[in-house]
Motif scaffolding. Structure first.
Motif, PDB file in Angstrom:
ATOM      1  N   GLU A  68       0.831  -1.205   0.000  1.00 33.12           N
ATOM      2  CA  GLU A  68       0.000   0.000   0.000  1.00 33.12           C
ATOM      3  C   GLU A  68       0.864   1.253   0.000  1.00 33.12           C
ATOM      4  OE1 GLU A  68      -2.536  -0.343   3.371  1.00 33.12           O
ATOM      5  OE2 GLU A  68      -3.897  -1.785   2.423  1.00 33.12           O
ATOM      6  N   ASN A  69       1.915   1.256   0.815  1.00 30.35           N
ATOM      7  CA  ASN A  69       2.811   2.414   0.865  1.00 30.35           C
ATOM      8  C   ASN A  69       3.525   2.626  -0.463  1.00 30.35           C
ATOM      9  OD1 ASN A  69       2.156   3.009   3.508  1.00 30.35           O
ATOM     10  ND2 ASN A  69       3.872   1.886   4.386  1.00 30.35           N
ATOM     11  N   HIS A  70       3.902   1.525  -1.110  1.00 26.70           N
ATOM     12  CA  HIS A  70       4.554   1.635  -2.416  1.00 26.70           C
ATOM     13  C   HIS A  70       3.592   2.222  -3.446  1.00 26.70           C
ATOM     14  CE1 HIS A  70       7.134   0.675  -5.806  1.00 26.70           C
ATOM     15  NE2 HIS A  70       6.119   0.054  -6.375  1.00 26.70           N
ATOM     16  N   ASP A  71       2.343   1.784  -3.394  1.00 27.45           N
ATOM     17  CA  ASP A  71       1.332   2.286  -4.324  1.00 27.45           C
ATOM     18  C   ASP A  71       1.100   3.782  -4.103  1.00 27.45           C
ATOM     19  OD1 ASP A  71      -0.782   1.908  -6.338  1.00 27.45           O
ATOM     20  OD2 ASP A  71      -2.150   2.303  -4.695  1.00 27.45           O
ATOM     21  N   ILE A  72       1.018   4.192  -2.844  1.00 28.86           N
ATOM     22  CA  ILE A  72       0.835   5.613  -2.535  1.00 28.86           C
ATOM     23  C   ILE A  72       2.032   6.423  -2.998  1.00 28.86           C
ATOM     24  CG2 ILE A  72       0.705   7.272  -0.635  1.00 28.86           C
ATOM     25  CD1 ILE A  72      -0.993   5.234   0.877  1.00 28.86           C
ATOM     26  N   SER A  73       3.226   5.890  -2.787  1.00 28.43           N
ATOM     27  CA  SER A  73       4.441   6.587  -3.218  1.00 28.43           C
ATOM     28  C   SER A  73       4.468   6.783  -4.728  1.00 28.43           C
ATOM     29  CB  SER A  73       5.674   5.793  -2.770  1.00 28.43           C
ATOM     30  OG  SER A  73       6.870   6.392  -3.242  1.00 28.43           O
ATOM     31  N   GLN A  74       4.046   5.755  -5.478  1.00 27.14           N
ATOM     32  CA  GLN A  74       4.010   5.858  -6.932  1.00 27.14           C
ATOM     33  C   GLN A  74       2.995   6.913  -7.380  1.00 27.14           C
ATOM     34  OE1 GLN A  74       6.906   4.285  -7.762  1.00 27.14           O
ATOM     35  NE2 GLN A  74       5.877   3.292  -9.473  1.00 27.14           N
ATOM     36  N   LYS A  75       1.835   6.935  -6.743  1.00 28.86           N
ATOM     37  CA  LYS A  75       0.810   7.917  -7.094  1.00 28.86           C
ATOM     38  C   LYS A  75       1.269   9.328  -6.746  1.00 28.86           C
ATOM     39  CE  LYS A  75      -3.212   4.873  -6.674  1.00 28.86           C
ATOM     40  NZ  LYS A  75      -4.451   4.573  -5.931  1.00 28.86           N
ATOM     41  N   PHE A  76       1.928   9.479  -5.617  1.00 34.17           N
ATOM     42  CA  PHE A  76       2.420  10.794  -5.212  1.00 34.17           C
ATOM     43  C   PHE A  76       3.452  11.319  -6.211  1.00 34.17           C
ATOM     44  CE2 PHE A  76       4.894  13.818  -2.704  1.00 34.17           C
ATOM     45  CZ  PHE A  76       3.894  14.527  -2.064  1.00 34.17           C
ATOM     46  N   GLN A  77       4.294  10.417  -6.708  1.00 32.03           N
ATOM     47  CA  GLN A  77       5.295  10.822  -7.701  1.00 32.03           C
ATOM     48  C   GLN A  77       4.621  11.273  -8.996  1.00 32.03           C
ATOM     49  OE1 GLN A  77       6.374   9.253 -10.735  1.00 32.03           O
ATOM     50  NE2 GLN A  77       8.035  10.732 -11.025  1.00 32.03           N
ATOM     51  N   ARG A  78       3.582  10.543  -9.428  1.00 30.14           N
ATOM     52  CA  ARG A  78       2.851  10.917 -10.643  1.00 30.14           C
ATOM     53  C   ARG A  78       2.166  12.265 -10.476  1.00 30.14           C
ATOM     54  NH1 ARG A  78      -1.206   6.299 -11.353  1.00 30.14           N
ATOM     55  NH2 ARG A  78      -2.064   7.753 -12.901  1.00 30.14           N
ATOM     56  N   TRP A  79       1.591  12.490  -9.309  1.00 29.67           N
ATOM     57  CA  TRP A  79       0.911  13.755  -9.044  1.00 29.67           C
ATOM     58  C   TRP A  79       1.903  14.919  -9.038  1.00 29.67           C
ATOM     59  CZ3 TRP A  79       0.871  16.550  -4.147  1.00 29.67           C
ATOM     60  CH2 TRP A  79      -0.019  17.639  -4.141  1.00 29.67           C
ATOM     61  N   THR A  80       3.032  14.725  -8.380  1.00 30.02           N
ATOM     62  CA  THR A  80       4.062  15.766  -8.336  1.00 30.02           C
ATOM     63  C   THR A  80       4.585  16.074  -9.732  1.00 30.02           C
ATOM     64  OG1 THR A  80       4.723  14.997  -6.132  1.00 30.02           O
ATOM     65  CG2 THR A  80       6.252  16.446  -7.279  1.00 30.02           C
ATOM     66  N   ARG A  81       4.749  15.037 -10.531  1.00 32.93           N
ATOM     67  CA  ARG A  81       5.206  15.230 -11.914  1.00 32.93           C
ATOM     68  C   ARG A  81       4.205  16.073 -12.700  1.00 32.93           C
ATOM     69  NH1 ARG A  81       4.659  12.685 -16.924  1.00 32.93           N
ATOM     70  NH2 ARG A  81       6.556  12.709 -18.209  1.00 32.93           N
ATOM     71  N   ALA A  82       2.903  15.834 -12.489  1.00 31.16           N
ATOM     72  CA  ALA A  82       1.871  16.613 -13.172  1.00 31.16           C
ATOM     73  C   ALA A  82       1.966  18.088 -12.802  1.00 31.16           C
ATOM     74  CB  ALA A  82       0.489  16.063 -12.823  1.00 31.16           C
ATOM     75  N   LEU A  83       2.304  18.385 -11.544  1.00 36.93           N
ATOM     76  CA  LEU A  83       2.478  19.776 -11.123  1.00 36.93           C
ATOM     77  C   LEU A  83       3.665  20.418 -11.843  1.00 36.93           C
ATOM     78  CD1 LEU A  83       1.901  19.603  -7.241  1.00 36.93           C
ATOM     79  CD2 LEU A  83       0.255  20.130  -9.043  1.00 36.93           C
ATOM     80  N   LEU A  84       4.741  19.672 -11.968  1.00 33.63           N
ATOM     81  CA  LEU A  84       5.936  20.201 -12.624  1.00 33.63           C
ATOM     82  C   LEU A  84       5.708  20.437 -14.111  1.00 33.63           C
ATOM     83  CD1 LEU A  84       8.657  17.984 -10.885  1.00 33.63           C
ATOM     84  CD2 LEU A  84       8.177  20.406 -10.453  1.00 33.63           C
ATOM     85  N   LEU A  85       4.775  19.681 -14.699  1.00 37.52           N
ATOM     86  CA  LEU A  85       4.505  19.814 -16.131  1.00 37.52           C
ATOM     87  C   LEU A  85       3.503  20.931 -16.450  1.00 37.52           C
ATOM     88  CD1 LEU A  85       4.311  16.071 -17.248  1.00 37.52           C
ATOM     89  CD2 LEU A  85       6.102  17.727 -17.814  1.00 37.52           C
TER      90      LEU A  85
END
Length: 219
Positions: A68-85
């Protein structure tokens, strides 16, 4: 001698059963598993099996939490990337809230900023908010999670659904810094956000959102 004296004696003389091994076969114990009298050796095996099963369950639980923590970490990275884009500042609030909904599968998300820079005063995220709403956000030291008690912020969510529970995240750059906005997550499910849920991850979302949006306000 009473039972306590006997137990104390056996603890003080750990080699007793080595010297009287014939007793081991004659001692009978009631098995809570099998429901009948069994030998001491059989009971010891039951205890070992019970401990092993408990360890297996604990290990399975730890693996589930890790996944679950790994899944949340992956989603958080995708969300942060969307902000940077986000191509310009005015796109950030939409990318932030839509990303939360799409990536984290949240029903509803919106935000409000106050004291925005002149370039953003006519945007949707700078819409008027009451002094009470701003004071409420200022008073939050951690995200609020719980039932929707007719909060003003719930009305910011553009939906025909009744919002039963909310998570409200204050936006600020530090614990002692000024609060310049409120990120609002809402759900028609009354159990989606509850007062006893952990808020550590929501705090990380608030910190990242604050950093991304701080360029849009005058502080």
């Amino acid at each position: 001698m009473n039972s306590t004296d006997i137990a104390t004696y056996l603890i003080q003389h750990p080699h007793f059963f080595e010297e009287h091994a014939e007793l081991l076969g004659s001692i009978k114990l009631t098995s809570p598993v099998m429901g009948r009298a069994i030998s001491l050796q059989e009971r010891q095996m039951e205890v070992v099996r019970e401990k092993y099963r408990s360890l297996e369950l604990r290990m399975a639980d730890l693996l589930r939490i890790a996944e679950e923590n790994h899944d949340i970490s992956q989603k958080f990275q995708r969300w942060t990337r969307a902000l940077l884009l986000a191509r310009n500042d005015v796109d950030l609030p939409h990318a932030l809230t839509q990303g939360l909904q799409d990536i984290f599968e949240l029903p509803h998300a919106t935000l409000r900023l106050w004291n925005v820079a002149e370039d953003f005063v006519h945007t949707w995220f700078a819409s008027s908010t009451s002094d009470d709403a701003q004071l409420f956000a200022k008073g939050l030291t951690t995200p609020y999670c719980g039932k929707n008690h007719d909060f003003e912020a719930a009305a910011w969510l553009e939906t025909d659904q009744a919002i039963e529970s909310l998570a409200m995240l204050p936006l600020r750059l530090s614990a002692t810094g000024p609060t310049f906005g409120l990120l609002v997550l809402g759900s028609p499910d009354p159990n989606r956000y509850t007062k006893d849920m952990a808020t550590d991850f929501l705090s990380k979302i608030a910190d990242t959102s604050s950093a991304a949006l701080s360029c849009m306000v005058d502080m």
